[in-house]
Write a protein that holds these residues in place. Structure first.
Motif, mmCIF file in Angstrom:
data_model
loop_
_atom_site.group_PDB
_atom_site.id
_atom_site.type_symbol
_atom_site.label_atom_id
_atom_site.label_comp_id
_atom_site.label_asym_id
_atom_site.label_seq_id
_atom_site.Cartn_x
_atom_site.Cartn_y
_atom_site.Cartn_z
ATOM 1 N N ASP A 51 0.781 -1.243 -0.023
ATOM 2 C CA ASP A 51 -0.024 -0.003 -0.004
ATOM 3 C C ASP A 51 0.656 1.199 -0.076
ATOM 4 N N SER A 52 2.149 1.126 -0.139
ATOM 5 C CA SER A 52 2.922 2.652 -0.071
ATOM 6 C C SER A 52 2.783 3.061 -1.426
ATOM 7 N N TYR A 53 2.765 4.592 -1.435
ATOM 8 C CA TYR A 53 2.503 5.220 -2.592
ATOM 9 C C TYR A 53 3.411 4.948 -3.899
ATOM 10 N N GLY A 54 2.644 4.700 -4.806
ATOM 11 C CA GLY A 54 3.357 4.368 -6.111
ATOM 12 C C GLY A 54 4.125 3.131 -6.288
ATOM 13 N N ALA A 55 3.744 2.313 -5.504
ATOM 14 C CA ALA A 55 4.539 0.968 -5.439
ATOM 15 C C ALA A 55 4.704 0.256 -6.587
ATOM 16 N N TYR A 56 3.345 0.051 -7.249
ATOM 17 C CA TYR A 56 3.250 -0.496 -8.594
ATOM 18 C C TYR A 56 3.495 0.300 -9.704
ATOM 19 N N LEU A 57 3.976 1.381 -9.796
ATOM 20 C CA LEU A 57 4.083 2.282 -10.691
ATOM 21 C C LEU A 57 4.509 1.588 -11.962
ATOM 22 N N GLY A 58 5.762 0.777 -11.871
ATOM 23 C CA GLY A 58 6.475 -0.070 -13.138
ATOM 24 C C GLY A 58 5.455 -1.100 -13.650
ATOM 25 N N ARG A 59 4.321 -1.661 -12.958
ATOM 26 C CA ARG A 59 3.199 -2.670 -13.543
ATOM 27 C C ARG A 59 2.234 -1.839 -14.315
ATOM 28 N N ILE A 60 2.064 -0.695 -14.086
ATOM 29 C CA ILE A 60 0.673 0.004 -14.814
ATOM 30 C C ILE A 60 0.956 0.470 -16.326
ATOM 31 N N PRO A 61 -0.095 -0.100 -17.113
ATOM 32 C CA PRO A 61 0.086 -0.017 -18.430
ATOM 33 C C PRO A 61 -0.565 1.613 -18.797
ATOM 34 N N ALA A 62 -0.166 1.827 -20.161
ATOM 35 C CA ALA A 62 -0.470 3.104 -20.544
ATOM 36 C C ALA A 62 -1.800 3.705 -20.396
ATOM 37 N N ILE A 63 -2.752 2.943 -20.507
ATOM 38 C CA ILE A 63 -4.187 3.216 -20.658
ATOM 39 C C ILE A 63 -4.486 3.633 -19.171
ATOM 40 N N THR A 64 -3.976 2.753 -18.295
ATOM 41 C CA THR A 64 -4.353 3.371 -16.670
ATOM 42 C C THR A 64 -3.434 4.501 -16.424
ATOM 43 N N LEU A 65 -2.231 4.694 -16.860
ATOM 44 C CA LEU A 65 -1.731 5.979 -16.655
ATOM 45 C C LEU A 65 -2.405 7.190 -17.321
ATOM 46 N N ALA A 66 -2.960 6.962 -18.623
ATOM 47 C CA ALA A 66 -3.671 7.889 -19.143
ATOM 48 C C ALA A 66 -4.982 8.333 -18.560
ATOM 49 N N VAL A 67 -5.637 7.519 -17.834
ATOM 50 C CA VAL A 67 -6.681 7.675 -16.959
ATOM 51 C C VAL A 67 -6.297 8.785 -15.801
ATOM 52 N N GLY A 68 -5.337 8.476 -15.484
ATOM 53 C CA GLY A 68 -4.690 9.350 -14.185
ATOM 54 C C GLY A 68 -4.123 10.650 -15.006
ATOM 55 N N ASN A 69 -3.551 10.696 -15.942
ATOM 56 C CA ASN A 69 -2.808 11.796 -16.675
ATOM 57 C C ASN A 69 -3.670 12.852 -16.875
ATOM 58 N N VAL A 70 -4.691 12.547 -17.760
ATOM 59 C CA VAL A 70 -5.897 13.340 -18.160
ATOM 60 C C VAL A 70 -6.469 14.285 -16.878
ATOM 61 N N MET A 71 -6.546 13.785 -15.649
ATOM 62 C CA MET A 71 -6.825 14.764 -14.538
ATOM 63 C C MET A 71 -5.734 15.587 -14.209
ATOM 64 N N SER A 72 -4.665 15.276 -14.310
ATOM 65 C CA SER A 72 -3.456 16.211 -14.024
ATOM 66 C C SER A 72 -3.597 17.223 -15.100
ATOM 67 N N LEU A 73 -3.503 16.847 -16.277
ATOM 68 C CA LEU A 73 -3.641 17.637 -17.586
ATOM 69 C C LEU A 73 -4.645 18.656 -17.289
ATOM 70 N N PHE A 74 -5.541 18.441 -17.047
ATOM 71 C CA PHE A 74 -6.939 19.247 -16.804
ATOM 72 C C PHE A 74 -6.537 20.306 -15.614
ATOM 73 N N GLY A 75 -6.129 19.622 -14.634
ATOM 74 C CA GLY A 75 -6.002 20.201 -13.297
ATOM 75 C C GLY A 75 -4.856 21.319 -13.062
ATOM 76 N N LEU A 76 -3.585 20.856 -13.831
ATOM 77 C CA LEU A 76 -2.557 21.887 -13.820
ATOM 78 C C LEU A 76 -2.772 22.964 -14.730
ATOM 79 N N HIS A 77 -3.729 23.254 -15.518
ATOM 80 C CA HIS A 77 -3.970 24.323 -16.478
ATOM 81 C C HIS A 77 -5.178 24.728 -16.215
#
Length: 335
Positions: free
Chosen positions: A195-221
């Motif tokens: 349950d440590s933060y980001g422990a599975y980042l290396g296992r996460i595929p592009a589509i799951t990263l995209a689901v999260g990245n779109v929030m940061s894209l919208f949030g940071l602009h």
């Protein structure tokens, strides 16, 4: 969290720079030709760039957050991501005479969930598949609400008050044990996951990263604040029933009250949040900024479309008897 292994020339280049003291470099060298939403190299590079605005990485100097060269490189990646979204997500037609709440409801209803990942997890998934699903979701749920909170200082009036109301619940009303991110950590521990933060980042595929990245894209602009609100509204409006099914599925697999509390909490909270988000937050924002009402719908459409692509990815892999994560199947006792 540590930097993961690179997935191509873009991440190799950026990670090589990040492991050194902040310095200037040529940002034009970060380019890739894959479809943006499915591009492992691009999505991981974006995630790492965005994560510098959240908790950062061990061994990466905090001054990289606002390094001009890195920000320019991120802009190049963002443009590719935005172009990819524009290709994958048709912009909904705005009808000014129809209340925003109704338009959002119609958009959500039209999207549906076919096939249903929630129904599969409720009735058919084995424990290994449920654990995989939790690992996918950990990339967002361990920092739940943070990307949407970027909008608070960019709003005023009723829309701001509505967003604060939603976010206060997400953060447990100021009580650590009730924060949704903490409830999710308890679910992970019960499933014998790290349950440590980001422990599975290396296992996460592009589509799951995209689901999260779109929030940061919208949030940071700031220019994307309307899309961020629409994204959150779609998130809330499609949450209660799936979380009810996730809870049923986890109980079927032996999950106890602590393991299921995260899902149970979202059944209750999001039934209220969806009304606040659609009517007070998005409706209030669109009334105050009619020129940005279309952005609200586009943000909602992006949330729905990426979730549909995520569902397709996971169910396709499971149907073929393969893992939906990168690398080998999850081992029992991953902590």
């Amino acid at each position: 969290m540590r930097l993961p292994a690179p997935r191509g020339p873009v991440t190799a280049l950026i990670f090589e720079h990040l492991t050194r003291r902040p310095h200037a470099f040529d940002p034009s060298s970060v380019c890739s030709g894959e479809p943006a939403v499915e591009d492992e190299d691009l999505q991981l590079a974006l995630f790492v760039c965005y994560e510098l605005h959240y908790r950062g990485f061990d061994g990466v100097d905090d001054d990289w957050e606002w390094n001009p060269s890195l920000l320019e490189a991120r802009q190049v990646l963002e443009r590719r991501f935005e172009d990819g979204l524009a290709e994958a997500v048709p912009r909904p037609v705005l009808t000014p005479s129809v209340p925003m709440r109704r338009v959002l409801a119609e958009l959500v209803a039209a999207a549906g969930e076919d096939p249903s990942l929630a129904a599969f997890l409720e009735r058919k998934a084995d424990l290994g598949q449920f654990r995989e699903f939790v690992v996918h979701r950990s990339i967002y749920h361990l920092k739940e609400a943070d990307p949407h909170t970027w909008a608070i200082p960019r709003l005023h009036g009723g829309a701001k008050a509505a967003l604060v109301e939603i976010q206060a619940d997400e953060y447990g009303g100021g009580r650590l044990e009730r924060m949704h991110s903490e409830l999710f950590r308890a679910t992970m521990r019960k499933l014998d996951l790290d349950d440590s933060y980001g422990a599975y980042l290396g296992r996460i595929p592009a589509i799951t990263l995209a689901v999260g990245n779109v929030m940061s894209l919208f949030g940071l602009h700031r220019r994307r604040r309307g899309a961020l609100l629409g994204h959150l509204a779609a998130f809330e409006m499609t949450s209660s029933l799936p979380n009810l099914r996730y809870g049923h599925g986890l109980r079927r697999l032996g999950g106890d009250a602590t393991a299921c509390r995260f899902y149970d909490e979202h059944v209750r909270a999001d039934a209220v949040h969806e009304q606040v988000a659609a009517h007070d937050m998005c409706g209030g924002f669109a009334a105050a900024h009619p020129d940005l009402a279309g952005d609200v719908l586009y943000g909602a459409a992006c949330a729905l479309a990426l979730d549909r692509l995520f569902t397709g990815h996971v169910l396709d892999r499971w149907t073929r008897g393969a893992t939906s994560l990168r690398g080998a199947d999850l081992a029992v006792g991953s902590r």
